[in-house]
Scaffold this active site. Structure first.
Site: not given
Lengths: 278, 278
Positions: B31, B62, B86, B155-157
């Site tokens: 990406q 988060h 991240d 915790d994806s896009t």
């Protein structure tokens, strides 16, 4: 593609919308009024470059502005709505059968007329017999009035320009004086994400006039920062408590939402003392 | 003024941000990765044109992604985090003292390295001894694994492109199989304002694998639509209930927020049956 780019001087994220058609655009005596159509939101009302309501999502704001105070008041009969020329707030107030009289104080008559034409389902209550329209400054209307109002609801534009007079110590004091013993007051107070300092300032200014002051929020996609806050003041009653059992037809508001909309008490205290950590 | 204009194909409002400096901009194997600085939000991480985290407000997402499931599990020891390169999700997981092992499965190693360099307070937990990093597809990691995991956190896009494999019936079935009896699963599921249909689709797909499925929300200013939703699945435990008493240091999450974050049950039922009225 034609885009409407919002002009909000306080917003760290700028919002823009696709415009399929411009339906109205004219300056009134007070402000620039525009209505455009968007594929997702339907018709959108813009005042001085800032989105006020959209057909699709206006009910989040109008329901949450009105039903918290009117359901925590035991028997609201006389209500004052200041601003809210589109009529959505008045429409929600009239859902309460106890209400006998609504003073609808909007400074800009053109907004009322534009709403009647382009947002008939929002303006629907304006012609109700219980509603008395007065095109004047809300601060002038409440000044000197004494103890006969059950709820005052301020539905203004953002806290800039001429709307600023609706967030002063003098205005809050005049409201407190015009409220009956169980009276309730509510006003928008911007976004907890983007305007935390303004929220705190409104709260502190209200505390100089109202023995009880509190804060609740609602998610509103079309207002900058979205996590929108409402400040409530009263002489004695706790606005977190629901005192009425009559059911009203709503899309978002419910007794559960009423209770969960208020900040947890410890978060509220941290907000006011500047210790929220963001 | 230099502006970053977000490229979110599903968002009916486009968000744009002032750019004070571009700190990083490179294509990885998977990406386009960019980091820029903004006066209000601090550093901002962007993947394929969409904002992922900002220094100022990352904790909302988060904390709310992690602590609902880990506090409704009675004693989480082994946790799988899929995505979240991240490191913010891993940082929150490690706040739970019961946790002995975190499998951190991020497909794109470059995101981890960029975060270590530009977001050290977010990436802070990545070097912890309890964390095992695997740079691979999360769906591959869980496939065939059996009943030894206490929580899986995705915790994806957004649900487009290669992240789509993390929202399929097959993936949810594999997760259910890798979870222990009291195991919990959570994933983002887009905005209730902008992507209601996607939220419902994720919920219904999850119901084919999990006996208990529920939905909660949090206000996140930097995700399109803001009123962000999280979908939870479990084999038996109700995620609305808090089963742990240990205190963790948070800025937004609290037991009160845990309880009020879930949709009222009647609103949840209306959402699933397509009767929400908006």
């Amino acid at each position: 593609m034609i885009k409407f780019i919002e002009k909000d001087p306080y917003a760290p994220i700028q919002y823009s919308y696709e415009v399929s058609r411009i339906l109205y655009h004219k300056k009134s005596k007070f402000q620039d009024i525009m209505v455009f159509a968007n594929p997702f939101f339907g018709k959108v009302l813009v005042l001085d470059g800032v989105v006020q309501i959209t057909e699709r999502d206006e009910f989040f704001y109008h329901e949450m502005l009105v039903h918290i105070v009117l359901n925590s008041h035991p028997n609201p009969k006389k209500v004052v709505v200041i601003g809210g020329g589109d009529g959505g707030t008045v429409r929600e107030v009239l859902k309460h059968k106890s209400v006998e009289k609504v003073f609808f104080i909007e400074i800009d008559e053109d907004v009322i007329n534009v709403s009647k034409k382009f947002f008939p389902s929002v303006a629907s209550g304006i012609r109700d017999k219980r509603v008395e329209i007065k095109c004047m400054d809300g601060a002038e209307f409440v000044k000197g009035r004494r103890s006969d109002i059950d709820a005052v609801i301020v539905d203004s534009t953002d806290i800039v320009g001429f709307a600023k007079s609706l967030f002063t110590r003098n205005f809050f004091r005049a409201i407190n004086q015009c409220l009956a013993e169980e009276g309730m007051f509510v006003t928008l107070s911007e976004s907890l994400h983007f305007h935390k300092d303004m929220v705190v300032e409104v709260q502190k200014t209200m505390k100089s006039s109202f023995p009880v002051v509190d804060l609740y929020t609602a998610p509103i996609a079309t207002y900058a920062g979205n996590w929108w806050s409402f400040s409530v003041g009263s002489k004695q009653l706790d606005p977190r408590e629901i005192r009425r059992t009559g059911r009203i037809r709503t899309k978002y508001y419910s007794p559960e939402i009423h209770r969960s909309a208020f900040l947890p008490k410890d978060m509220y205290e941290r907000l006011l003392s500047g210790k929220l950590g963001w």
